[in-house]
Scaffold this motif. Sequence first.
Motif, PDB file in Angstrom:
ATOM      1  N   PHE A  93       0.856  -1.194   0.000  1.00 31.57           N
ATOM      2  CA  PHE A  93       0.000   0.000   0.000  1.00 31.57           C
ATOM      3  C   PHE A  93       0.890   1.240   0.000  1.00 31.57           C
ATOM      4  O   PHE A  93       2.074   1.161   0.338  1.00 31.57           O
ATOM      5  CB  PHE A  93      -0.954   0.001   1.209  1.00 31.57           C
ATOM      6  N   ALA A  94       0.290   2.352  -0.379  1.00 32.01           N
ATOM      7  CA  ALA A  94       1.027   3.618  -0.405  1.00 32.01           C
ATOM      8  C   ALA A  94       0.961   4.259   0.976  1.00 32.01           C
ATOM      9  O   ALA A  94       0.061   3.967   1.769  1.00 32.01           O
ATOM     10  CB  ALA A  94       0.402   4.545  -1.449  1.00 32.01           C
ATOM     11  N   SER A  95       1.933   5.122   1.266  1.00 31.95           N
ATOM     12  CA  SER A  95       1.902   5.830   2.538  1.00 31.95           C
ATOM     13  C   SER A  95       2.661   7.145   2.397  1.00 31.95           C
ATOM     14  O   SER A  95       3.419   7.345   1.445  1.00 31.95           O
ATOM     15  CB  SER A  95       2.523   4.970   3.644  1.00 31.95           C
ATOM     16  N   LYS A  96       2.413   8.002   3.361  1.00 29.55           N
ATOM     17  CA  LYS A  96       3.113   9.295   3.369  1.00 29.55           C
ATOM     18  C   LYS A  96       3.581   9.580   4.788  1.00 29.55           C
ATOM     19  O   LYS A  96       2.781   9.536   5.731  1.00 29.55           O
ATOM     20  CB  LYS A  96       2.139  10.379   2.902  1.00 29.55           C
ATOM     21  N   LEU A  97       4.874   9.836   4.932  1.00 28.69           N
ATOM     22  CA  LEU A  97       5.466  10.117   6.247  1.00 28.69           C
ATOM     23  C   LEU A  97       5.687  11.613   6.378  1.00 28.69           C
ATOM     24  O   LEU A  97       6.353  12.224   5.527  1.00 28.69           O
ATOM     25  CB  LEU A  97       6.811   9.396   6.371  1.00 28.69           C
ATOM     26  N   VAL A  98       5.144  12.189   7.437  1.00 26.85           N
ATOM     27  CA  VAL A  98       5.311  13.623   7.670  1.00 26.85           C
ATOM     28  C   VAL A  98       5.924  13.827   9.059  1.00 26.85           C
ATOM     29  O   VAL A  98       5.966  12.907   9.875  1.00 26.85           O
ATOM     30  CB  VAL A  98       3.958  14.374   7.573  1.00 26.85           C
ATOM     31  N   GLY A  99       6.393  15.064   9.311  1.00 27.13           N
ATOM     32  CA  GLY A  99       6.982  15.359  10.617  1.00 27.13           C
ATOM     33  C   GLY A  99       6.765  16.800  11.012  1.00 27.13           C
ATOM     34  O   GLY A  99       6.148  17.573  10.268  1.00 27.13           O
ATOM     35  N   ASP A 100       7.282  17.162  12.182  1.00 34.95           N
ATOM     36  CA  ASP A 100       7.130  18.541  12.664  1.00 34.95           C
ATOM     37  C   ASP A 100       8.100  19.461  11.912  1.00 34.95           C
ATOM     38  O   ASP A 100       8.790  19.028  10.982  1.00 34.95           O
ATOM     39  CB  ASP A 100       7.308  18.603  14.192  1.00 34.95           C
ATOM     40  N   GLU A 101       8.157  20.720  12.342  1.00 34.08           N
ATOM     41  CA  GLU A 101       8.956  21.697  11.602  1.00 34.08           C
ATOM     42  C   GLU A 101      10.434  21.293  11.543  1.00 34.08           C
ATOM     43  O   GLU A 101      11.063  21.375  10.496  1.00 34.08           O
ATOM     44  CB  GLU A 101       8.800  23.048  12.306  1.00 34.08           C
ATOM     45  N   SER A 102      10.975  20.828  12.674  1.00 35.07           N
ATOM     46  CA  SER A 102      12.388  20.442  12.698  1.00 35.07           C
ATOM     47  C   SER A 102      12.638  19.243  11.779  1.00 35.07           C
ATOM     48  O   SER A 102      13.523  19.266  10.920  1.00 35.07           O
ATOM     49  CB  SER A 102      12.793  20.130  14.151  1.00 35.07           C
ATOM     50  N   LEU A 103      11.820  18.211  11.908  1.00 36.03           N
ATOM     51  CA  LEU A 103      12.011  17.003  11.090  1.00 36.03           C
ATOM     52  C   LEU A 103      11.811  17.334   9.604  1.00 36.03           C
ATOM     53  O   LEU A 103      12.489  16.762   8.741  1.00 36.03           O
ATOM     54  CB  LEU A 103      11.046  15.904  11.566  1.00 36.03           C
ATOM     55  N   SER A 104      10.907  18.276   9.318  1.00 32.96           N
ATOM     56  CA  SER A 104      10.614  18.624   7.925  1.00 32.96           C
ATOM     57  C   SER A 104      11.770  19.337   7.243  1.00 32.96           C
ATOM     58  O   SER A 104      11.732  19.561   6.032  1.00 32.96           O
ATOM     59  CB  SER A 104       9.356  19.500   7.851  1.00 32.96           C
ATOM     60  N   GLY A 105      12.819  19.675   8.010  1.00 35.92           N
ATOM     61  CA  GLY A 105      13.993  20.297   7.411  1.00 35.92           C
ATOM     62  C   GLY A 105      15.188  19.363   7.384  1.00 35.92           C
ATOM     63  O   GLY A 105      16.305  19.788   7.082  1.00 35.92           O
ATOM     64  N   GLU A 161      18.759  29.928  23.479  1.00 39.89           N
ATOM     65  CA  GLU A 161      17.700  29.321  22.673  1.00 39.89           C
ATOM     66  C   GLU A 161      17.951  27.822  22.588  1.00 39.89           C
ATOM     67  O   GLU A 161      19.110  27.407  22.413  1.00 39.89           O
ATOM     68  CB  GLU A 161      17.804  29.859  21.240  1.00 39.89           C
ATOM     69  N   SER A 162      16.883  27.051  22.658  1.00 40.23           N
ATOM     70  CA  SER A 162      17.054  25.590  22.513  1.00 40.23           C
ATOM     71  C   SER A 162      17.010  25.164  21.048  1.00 40.23           C
ATOM     72  O   SER A 162      17.333  24.032  20.722  1.00 40.23           O
ATOM     73  CB  SER A 162      15.941  24.852  23.256  1.00 40.23           C
ATOM     74  N   PHE A 163      16.551  26.060  20.173  1.00 39.52           N
ATOM     75  CA  PHE A 163      16.311  25.707  18.765  1.00 39.52           C
ATOM     76  C   PHE A 163      15.381  24.492  18.680  1.00 39.52           C
ATOM     77  O   PHE A 163      15.542  23.635  17.835  1.00 39.52           O
ATOM     78  CB  PHE A 163      17.630  25.476  18.016  1.00 39.52           C
ATOM     79  N   HIS A 164      14.437  24.421  19.598  1.00 40.70           N
ATOM     80  CA  HIS A 164      13.443  23.335  19.678  1.00 40.70           C
ATOM     81  C   HIS A 164      14.094  21.966  19.802  1.00 40.70           C
ATOM     82  O   HIS A 164      13.508  20.956  19.437  1.00 40.70           O
ATOM     83  CB  HIS A 164      12.505  23.321  18.453  1.00 40.70           C
ATOM     84  N   ASP A 165      15.319  21.924  20.307  1.00 41.80           N
ATOM     85  CA  ASP A 165      16.063  20.663  20.344  1.00 41.80           C
ATOM     86  C   ASP A 165      16.185  20.203  21.802  1.00 41.80           C
ATOM     87  O   ASP A 165      16.795  20.888  22.639  1.00 41.80           O
ATOM     88  CB  ASP A 165      17.444  20.893  19.716  1.00 41.80           C
TER      89      ASP A 165
END
Length: 441
Positions: free
Chosen positions: A114-126, A391-395
């Motif tokens: 089957f097909a699928s799509k993996l998405v993530g938050d702002e950090s993962l999306s970069g 700043e943590s840079f969301h990390d």
Amino acid sequence: MNKKVVYTSNPIAGGLQGTLRMPGDKSISHRAVMFASLANGSSRISGLLEGEDVLATLAAFRAMGVKAEGPEQGELSIEGVGMQGLQAPETDLDMGNSGTAMRLMSGILAAQQFASKLVGDESLSGRPMRRVTVPLTAMGARCATDDNGCPPIHIRKVDRLEPIDYKLPMASAQIKSCVLLAGMYADGVTSVTEPAPTRDHTERMLNAFGYPCVSEPKGDGVTTVRIEGGGELQATDIDVPGDISSAAFFMVAASIIPGSDLTLQHVGVNPTRTGVVDVLRSMGASIDFTNPRDVGGEPVADIRVRYAGLKGIEVDPKYVPLAIDEFPILCVAAACAEGETVISGAEELRHKESDRIAAMVAGLRAVGVDVEERKDGMKVSGGEIEGGTVESFHDHRIAMSFAIAGAVCKTNIIIDDCSNVATSFPNFPELANSAGMNIEH
Ligand code: S3P
């Protein structure tokens, strides 16, 4: 969406004391959920990390029809569906902040009907994902990133995967694991050769689930791992040890806070993860392993850490993959050490939950530490830490590193956004405070 969480970490007078139990290992927890889901039969996992990253992996399998009970206090039961038993998810699979989840899942999903799509938050999306879509495409998978090589990853169905012999372009356990997981579905033997040792939890846990996966050392740290497609995973119970990457914050804290004597119980000490201990010891840290034992194929020990004046060193680049997630807190150790510490060969740090070289350089400067940024690392001049706002840079690991630094600074350290600490260490401030830290949150 996470609430904004700010930490104020204040200097403390006495040392850290006591015996602490670390949260479950993140890498092992992800793999336990994945293999238990694909196994035949029911597996019980204990000591699971109930952090957001692992919960994202579990949610993805639930969305594909896997039945699981828990997690409750680290206990999770999973009714495996077998290698071919996953069902098409009705929505995108959200991997949150987790590169491990996205990269390992892409290996499994590339082989599904089957097909699928993996998405993530702002950090993962970069973060870079061609490093997985390139080998998967070479295996015949149909998968694509966005135009920048970042998530989302779109995966389409193919009838079969071909085995490949893949030479990793960089030392990365996530890419190695992605190819091995796809290799379980390929027609023949897939091999992955890594240029330097990286964490081998996938290989160990595959064998624990009865799926043969063989590592052959080639000399100079080069290893080839082989897996034959078409096998099955048999359910088993997994006891997840404490995460040495979480323990590292306390190892450094106890090493730099005078009067400290801490014991960290039941920590995973797999030699592909203990680079942080070797680096700290060469800086003069007092770290002893006691009660060594084997837990489900993973070495485990209690770790006693006592205060010791640290000295600056040149960190051997061979430790980069073996301590990859511990460099932010090692930078704090370096800031407190006598003399200069040089980190090199660590460009991969720029591709983590944040650019960890830039994030640590910015934060260290903000609290008064003299640091020189380099393309592949930095030079830190040890001395006193003044304090300030960082700043943590969301990390998560940047946030926790500066929280530890606050204990030894002159004023205090305010860390702007610590909500992502929940991805790997949900009770970090409470546990730290129970040992004597003073983190307001
Ligand atoms: C992980 C591997 C490491 C590490 C990450 C977890 C894993 O990444 O940074 O937090 O579980 O395989 P790479 O080995 O890909 O650099």
